[in-house]
Design a protein around this motif. Structure first.
Motif, PDB file in Angstrom:
ATOM      1  N   LYS A  72       4.057  -1.813  -2.670  1.00 31.68           N
ATOM      2  CA  LYS A  72       3.616  -0.445  -2.379  1.00 31.68           C
ATOM      3  C   LYS A  72       4.635   0.253  -1.471  1.00 31.68           C
ATOM      4  O   LYS A  72       4.942   1.437  -1.666  1.00 31.68           O
ATOM      5  CB  LYS A  72       2.233  -0.445  -1.732  1.00 31.68           C
ATOM      6  CG  LYS A  72       1.616   0.939  -1.636  1.00 31.68           C
ATOM      7  CD  LYS A  72       0.154   0.882  -1.264  1.00 31.68           C
ATOM      8  CE  LYS A  72      -0.479   2.281  -1.339  1.00 31.68           C
ATOM      9  NZ  LYS A  72       0.150   3.261  -0.469  1.00 31.68           N
ATOM     10  N   SER A  75       7.608   1.246  -3.593  1.00 30.59           N
ATOM     11  CA  SER A  75       7.277   2.386  -4.447  1.00 30.59           C
ATOM     12  C   SER A  75       7.283   3.696  -3.676  1.00 30.59           C
ATOM     13  O   SER A  75       7.728   4.734  -4.187  1.00 30.59           O
ATOM     14  CB  SER A  75       5.903   2.182  -5.091  1.00 30.59           C
ATOM     15  OG  SER A  75       5.892   1.006  -5.856  1.00 30.59           O
ATOM     16  N   LEU A  86       4.307   4.421  -8.645  1.00 26.05           N
ATOM     17  CA  LEU A  86       3.037   5.008  -8.217  1.00 26.05           C
ATOM     18  C   LEU A  86       3.110   6.507  -8.467  1.00 26.05           C
ATOM     19  O   LEU A  86       4.134   7.141  -8.217  1.00 26.05           O
ATOM     20  CB  LEU A  86       2.768   4.754  -6.733  1.00 26.05           C
ATOM     21  CG  LEU A  86       2.268   3.366  -6.339  1.00 26.05           C
ATOM     22  CD1 LEU A  86       2.130   3.282  -4.820  1.00 26.05           C
ATOM     23  CD2 LEU A  86       0.933   3.035  -6.993  1.00 26.05           C
ATOM     24  N   MET A  93      -2.924   8.424  -8.643  1.00 23.35           N
ATOM     25  CA  MET A  93      -2.619   7.276  -7.794  1.00 23.35           C
ATOM     26  C   MET A  93      -3.878   6.487  -7.459  1.00 23.35           C
ATOM     27  O   MET A  93      -3.856   5.258  -7.417  1.00 23.35           O
ATOM     28  CB  MET A  93      -1.931   7.704  -6.496  1.00 23.35           C
ATOM     29  CG  MET A  93      -1.544   6.522  -5.615  1.00 23.35           C
ATOM     30  SD  MET A  93      -0.981   6.986  -3.966  1.00 23.35           S
ATOM     31  CE  MET A  93       0.577   7.773  -4.338  1.00 23.35           C
ATOM     32  N   GLU A  96      -4.571   4.145 -10.212  1.00 21.61           N
ATOM     33  CA  GLU A  96      -3.616   3.032 -10.163  1.00 21.61           C
ATOM     34  C   GLU A  96      -3.997   2.040  -9.073  1.00 21.61           C
ATOM     35  O   GLU A  96      -3.936   0.820  -9.284  1.00 21.61           O
ATOM     36  CB  GLU A  96      -2.199   3.577  -9.933  1.00 21.61           C
ATOM     37  CG  GLU A  96      -1.667   4.383 -11.106  1.00 21.61           C
ATOM     38  CD  GLU A  96      -0.447   5.213 -10.763  1.00 21.61           C
ATOM     39  OE1 GLU A  96       0.097   5.852 -11.684  1.00 21.61           O
ATOM     40  OE2 GLU A  96      -0.039   5.255  -9.577  1.00 21.61           O
ATOM     41  N   SER A 163       2.939   1.313 -14.150  1.00 22.58           N
ATOM     42  CA  SER A 163       2.868   1.423 -12.696  1.00 22.58           C
ATOM     43  C   SER A 163       2.700   0.041 -12.086  1.00 22.58           C
ATOM     44  O   SER A 163       2.666  -0.979 -12.803  1.00 22.58           O
ATOM     45  CB  SER A 163       1.690   2.318 -12.280  1.00 22.58           C
ATOM     46  OG  SER A 163       0.454   1.652 -12.507  1.00 22.58           O
TER      47      SER A 163
END
Length: 215
Positions: A72, A75, A86, A93, A96, A163
């Motif tokens: 994360k 990203s 993302l 988002m 995701e 993603s």
């Protein structure tokens, strides 16, 4: 300072991070951690991850562990380069992120057990427990039934685009596609097509192809 990933090429968690970095086209150093000799349970590695698990991640003065949190960060911090992992749209988002949670809490505990029984145990010359495999295949099937319904609505779990919701599955998928568990995925047409699509991504092919060079 360069990005550095401390881990092993055969580790699913390490591969999860290197796959994200490769999708982003980022240069990084993979610093081998000899897990066979227990180096991940010793200093200096414990100064990077006090839980003694790979990978650990350095980006300048930032030190992180936990592969999904690392991804994360990658990203968000490198949103402007490589493949977007993302969405910038808050609602997209959010979807995701939901499926990232599903991967971590519904799919991965089962897939990790199957990977251990069907891939790690044979490598270590240990006996696979067929009863455990059968039980976990049944549990996996129930999760994949939900995936099949989801993939009827969109080509990827998080929506229209690839993603982290998809990428985070790749390490265990890569291992399990070479085992009897592949049949559990293949028996669900949309899941099977999704697996084929994401496993064929060049970044993943590059990462998984390096696992034979294990440290």
């Amino acid at each position: 300072m360069a990005i550095k990933v401390h881990g092993s090429r055969v580790s699913t968690a390490t591969m999860r991070v290197t796959a994200a970095l490769t999708e982003k086209g980022l240069q990084f150093e993979l610093a081998p951690v000899n897990m066979a000799e227990g180096h991940h349970k010793q200093q200096p590695f414990l100064s990077l991850n006090p839980f003694g698990q790979v990978p650990a991640f350095e980006d300048g003065d930032l030190v992180l562990f936990e592969s999904r949190a690392i991804n994360k960060y990658i990203s968000e911090a490198y949103a402007g380069v490589g493949v977007p992992l993302l969405s910038k749209d808050p609602k997209a988002m959010a979807t995701e992120l939901v499926w990232m949670e599903v991967e971590a809490h519904k799919y991965d505990p089962i897939a990790a057990k199957l990977t251990f029984e069907l891939c790690i145990k044979p490598f270590l010359k240990l006996t696979t427990d067929d009863a455990v495999v059968e039980e976990q295949e049944g549990a996996l099937g129930k999760v994949l039934d939900v995936y099949e319904a989801r993939l009827e609505k969109s080509p990827f779990l998080g929506g229209a685009s690839f993603s982290l919701a998809d990428l985070n599955h790749l390490p265990t998928l890569g291992y399990l596609m070479g085992t009897r568990a592949k049949a559990v995925f293949d028996s669900r047409p949309r899941v099977s097509a999704w697996c084929e699509t994401i496993l064929a991504r060049p970044a993943w092919q590059a990462v998984f192809g390096l696992k034979s060079q294990a440290a």
